[in-house]
Design a protein around this motif. Structure first.
Motif, mmCIF file in Angstrom:
data_model
loop_
_atom_site.group_PDB
_atom_site.id
_atom_site.type_symbol
_atom_site.label_atom_id
_atom_site.label_comp_id
_atom_site.label_asym_id
_atom_site.label_seq_id
_atom_site.Cartn_x
_atom_site.Cartn_y
_atom_site.Cartn_z
ATOM 1 N N PRO A 78 0.838 -1.211 0.000
ATOM 2 C CA PRO A 78 0.000 0.000 0.000
ATOM 3 C C PRO A 78 0.865 1.249 0.000
ATOM 4 O O PRO A 78 2.047 1.180 0.322
ATOM 5 C CB PRO A 78 -0.769 -0.128 1.319
ATOM 6 N N PRO A 79 0.274 2.391 -0.351
ATOM 7 C CA PRO A 79 1.057 3.635 -0.482
ATOM 8 C C PRO A 79 1.362 4.306 0.853
ATOM 9 O O PRO A 79 1.278 5.513 0.964
ATOM 10 C CB PRO A 79 0.156 4.504 -1.358
ATOM 11 N N TYR A 80 1.722 3.504 1.858
ATOM 12 C CA TYR A 80 2.046 4.106 3.150
ATOM 13 C C TYR A 80 3.396 4.796 3.093
ATOM 14 O O TYR A 80 3.551 5.877 3.621
ATOM 15 C CB TYR A 80 2.019 3.040 4.259
ATOM 16 N N LEU A 108 -6.658 -4.280 2.568
ATOM 17 C CA LEU A 108 -7.269 -2.952 2.731
ATOM 18 C C LEU A 108 -8.052 -2.543 1.497
ATOM 19 O O LEU A 108 -9.115 -1.929 1.587
ATOM 20 C CB LEU A 108 -6.190 -1.923 3.062
ATOM 21 N N LEU A 109 -7.538 -2.896 0.335
ATOM 22 C CA LEU A 109 -8.238 -2.579 -0.906
ATOM 23 C C LEU A 109 -9.525 -3.389 -1.009
ATOM 24 O O LEU A 109 -10.582 -2.869 -1.371
ATOM 25 C CB LEU A 109 -7.322 -2.894 -2.081
ATOM 26 N N CYS A 128 -12.032 -1.817 1.358
ATOM 27 C CA CYS A 128 -12.555 -0.516 0.909
ATOM 28 C C CYS A 128 -13.555 -0.694 -0.223
ATOM 29 O O CYS A 128 -14.595 -0.044 -0.248
ATOM 30 C CB CYS A 128 -11.417 0.398 0.471
ATOM 31 N N PHE A 129 -13.264 -1.593 -1.151
ATOM 32 C CA PHE A 129 -14.144 -1.798 -2.298
ATOM 33 C C PHE A 129 -15.235 -2.830 -2.037
ATOM 34 O O PHE A 129 -16.034 -3.120 -2.926
ATOM 35 C CB PHE A 129 -13.307 -2.169 -3.531
ATOM 36 N N LEU A 173 -6.447 -5.933 11.308
ATOM 37 C CA LEU A 173 -7.349 -5.356 10.305
ATOM 38 C C LEU A 173 -8.702 -6.069 10.337
ATOM 39 O O LEU A 173 -9.749 -5.435 10.209
ATOM 40 C CB LEU A 173 -6.728 -5.447 8.902
ATOM 41 N N GLY A 198 -11.817 4.492 3.418
ATOM 42 C CA GLY A 198 -10.776 4.808 2.438
ATOM 43 C C GLY A 198 -11.161 5.983 1.556
ATOM 44 O O GLY A 198 -10.349 6.857 1.259
ATOM 45 N N VAL A 199 -12.404 6.011 1.134
ATOM 46 C CA VAL A 199 -12.863 7.110 0.280
ATOM 47 C C VAL A 199 -12.950 8.398 1.101
ATOM 48 O O VAL A 199 -12.561 9.468 0.641
ATOM 49 C CB VAL A 199 -14.216 6.784 -0.375
ATOM 50 N N VAL A 216 -9.734 10.255 1.310
ATOM 51 C CA VAL A 216 -9.373 11.054 0.126
ATOM 52 C C VAL A 216 -10.010 12.444 0.251
ATOM 53 O O VAL A 216 -9.386 13.459 -0.066
ATOM 54 C CB VAL A 216 -9.830 10.349 -1.165
ATOM 55 N N PRO A 253 -0.824 9.671 3.004
ATOM 56 C CA PRO A 253 -1.310 9.354 1.657
ATOM 57 C C PRO A 253 -1.927 7.962 1.520
ATOM 58 O O PRO A 253 -1.796 7.332 0.477
ATOM 59 C CB PRO A 253 -0.029 9.447 0.818
ATOM 60 N N TYR A 254 -2.639 7.515 2.560
ATOM 61 C CA TYR A 254 -3.132 6.140 2.502
ATOM 62 C C TYR A 254 -4.267 5.962 1.495
ATOM 63 O O TYR A 254 -4.453 4.887 0.955
ATOM 64 C CB TYR A 254 -3.601 5.668 3.882
ATOM 65 N N PHE A 308 -7.312 4.953 -0.431
ATOM 66 C CA PHE A 308 -8.198 3.786 -0.313
ATOM 67 C C PHE A 308 -7.669 2.751 0.671
ATOM 68 O O PHE A 308 -8.411 1.890 1.115
ATOM 69 C CB PHE A 308 -8.396 3.120 -1.676
ATOM 70 N N TRP A 309 -6.385 2.840 1.015
ATOM 71 C CA TRP A 309 -5.762 1.860 1.891
ATOM 72 C C TRP A 309 -5.772 2.290 3.359
ATOM 73 O O TRP A 309 -5.082 1.722 4.185
ATOM 74 C CB TRP A 309 -4.322 1.612 1.445
ATOM 75 N N HIS A 310 -6.571 3.298 3.660
ATOM 76 C CA HIS A 310 -6.649 3.791 5.035
ATOM 77 C C HIS A 310 -7.324 2.747 5.911
ATOM 78 O O HIS A 310 -8.355 2.195 5.548
ATOM 79 C CB HIS A 310 -7.481 5.084 5.054
ATOM 80 N N GLU A 311 -6.741 2.463 7.076
ATOM 81 C CA GLU A 311 -7.330 1.469 7.971
ATOM 82 C C GLU A 311 -8.661 1.966 8.529
ATOM 83 O O GLU A 311 -8.835 3.159 8.764
ATOM 84 C CB GLU A 311 -6.391 1.222 9.163
ATOM 85 N N HIS A 319 -6.365 7.997 11.007
ATOM 86 C CA HIS A 319 -5.006 8.548 10.889
ATOM 87 C C HIS A 319 -5.055 9.819 10.055
ATOM 88 O O HIS A 319 -4.925 9.770 8.838
ATOM 89 C CB HIS A 319 -4.064 7.507 10.260
#
Lengths: 187, 271
Positions: A67-69, A92-93, A96-97, A150, B98-99, B102, B152-153, B155-158, B168
């Motif tokens: 992920p872009p952490y 996580l993806l 989210c989706f 998670l 995640g959304v 953003v 910058p998480y 969509f990958w934000h917990e 976060h």
């Protein structure tokens, strides 16, 4: 990458940033192999935004699992390895989706009481809850430990399955919803 | 890769499991390099500060300019009421964490851009996460850079443990910059003296806390804490940035005092 990064004094956030490049390299290789089918690797920066379009127009899509952490990776409790690797990124993806399922393709049949690579007679665990798994205090896991945390907080994705990709017929079966590995699920 | 090219640690990492505590412990034997040990990370509150407008922001910008050349400053921006509003609309529409993250990022970016334009005549750039590799140049050349506090998480934000607001946010993002760079300070610029036992805006019996450890603070089990809770948790695992300072930026001179290392505001530290 981690070994040399640590040796050069790089903190966890830098290691996480560098790990993205490794995952991206792998994504490119897969993308090249699957290009004849229209399945390509999408750059991370636009991936999330365009995923809904890609999965309608192509049979599948490849993404960078890490992920872009990057520099913003959470300081690990122990040592310096970034806690959010490609298992976590995929999880996580999927969460989210609101994906149907998450399948982690590894080189072992699933979860065992002990690492089967070092203990060939270890017992296989076909299904287990997060609480039960924490209780067992296994020394190693075939997936990133952060996935358990998670799973504690998911709203949509309640389980994932680890399967052995060296038995590739299991991939199709897992996608069909079959139990062909270990399922780890929320309590 | 032939075995001779791998160190002992390399061997362990390649052959062992990254979930193995024994292997992980070995990666922590040496402390990591402090990358920018002379830098100070300053996070300017969104709701607490920027939303107050020029009455708060202009004097603070003057104070930042006065410190150029004396202290290196990496300046992060908060979100504020616009972010809260965006979250509430997103929640109403059923959007996942995640959304929502953003949406919060856009607000903190807007604030960062405005600060950027206010400081533009001093040649201070704004950088996105993708440009952090250039940060050392800008810091060396201009003495300060501006970034948006949200990590910058996307969509990958917990998920949070409760509710759906991204856990976060800008305090956390700014804090992580201070930790990864081994910065010499993490200064949260807010509109209160520092930490109180309750929100002083809501409870006039709230008591000011000058210095406190994370463990002591967690034991107090306060309803409201002046910084995002993940910052406190992360400090306990941090290799460098194990203390933060919260100051009232509305009082001229407080930021300078904090940069000089004086005991202004509240100090929160991990044991």
């Amino acid at each position: 990458m981690f070994a040399i990064g640590i040796d050069l004094g790089m903190p966890a956030g830098v290691l996480a940033e560098l790990a993205q490049a490794d995952a991206l390299g792998n994504a490119h290789m897969l993308g090249t192999l699957l290009a004849p089918y229209g399945v390509v690797a999408i750059p991370p920066a636009i991936f999330g935004h365009l995923l809904p379009l890609f999965i309608r127009t192509a049979p599948g899509v490849i993404f960078t699992g890490v992920p872009p952490y990057a520099l913003w990776e959470h300081p690990p409790a122990l040592g310096r390895i970034p806690p959010h690797g490609s298992d976590a990124g995929s999880f996580l993806l999927a969460e989210c989706f609101g994906s149907q399922d998450l399948t982690l393709v590894k080189d072992v049949d699933g979860l065992y009481e002990q690492d089967p690579k070092h203990h060939p007679t270890a017992d296989f665990i076909p299904m287990i809850s997060v609480t039960e798994l924490r209780k067992r205090e296994l020394e190693t896991l075939p997936f990133e430990r952060v996935l358990l945390d998670l799973l504690d907080h998911t709203r949509l994705l309640k389980r994932f399955q680890i399967i052995n990709g060296r038995k590739p017929e299991r991939i199709m079966r897992a996608l069909e919803g079959e139990h062909v590995g270990t399922i780890v699920h929320a309590d | 890769m032939t075995p001779e090219l791998l160190s002992a640690l390399g061997q362990e990492l390649v052959e062992g499991s990254l979930s193995d505590a024994r292997v992980l412990a070995q990666t922590g034997l040496e402390p990591p390099l402090p990358i920018l040990p002379q830098a100070n990370v300053i996070k300017i509150g969104g709701q607490s500060f920027i939303d107050r407008g020029r009455a708060a922001v202009f004097p603070l910008m003057e104070e930042i300019v006065e410190n150029l050349g004396r202290h290196q400053m990496i300046i992060g921006s908060g979100g504020g009421s616009r972010a809260r509003h965006a979250y509430s609309v997103g929640l109403d529409l059923g959007l996942p964490t995640g959304v929502l993250s953003v949406l919060g990022t856009f607000v903190s970016m807007q604030n960062a851009r405005m600060l950027n334009y206010l400081l533009a005549k001093y040649g201070i750039p704004f950088i996105e996460p993708a440009q952090f590799a250039q940060l050392p140049l800008y810091l060396a050349e201009r003495g300060a850079v501006i970034f948006f506090g949200m990590p910058p998480y996307s969509f990958w934000h917990e998920n949070p443990s409760l509710g759906r607001i991204p856990p976060h946010r800008t305090d956390t993002g700014a804090y992580l910059v201070s930790e990864v760079f081994g910065a010499r300070s993490m200064i949260f610029v807010k509109d209160e003296e520092g930490l109180y036992t309750a929100d002083p805006k809501k409870d006039r019996h709230a008591k000011f806390i000058k210095t406190i450890s994370v463990a002591e603070l967690q034991a107090l089990d306060l309803q409201d804490v002046v910084v995002e809770r993940p910052v406190l948790e992360m400090m306990q695992h941090a290799k460098h940035r194990r203390s933060i300072r919260v100051i009232n930026g509305l009082i001229k001179g407080n930021l300078t005092r904090a940069l000089e290392g004086e005991d202004v505001g509240t100090l929160i530290y991990a044991d």
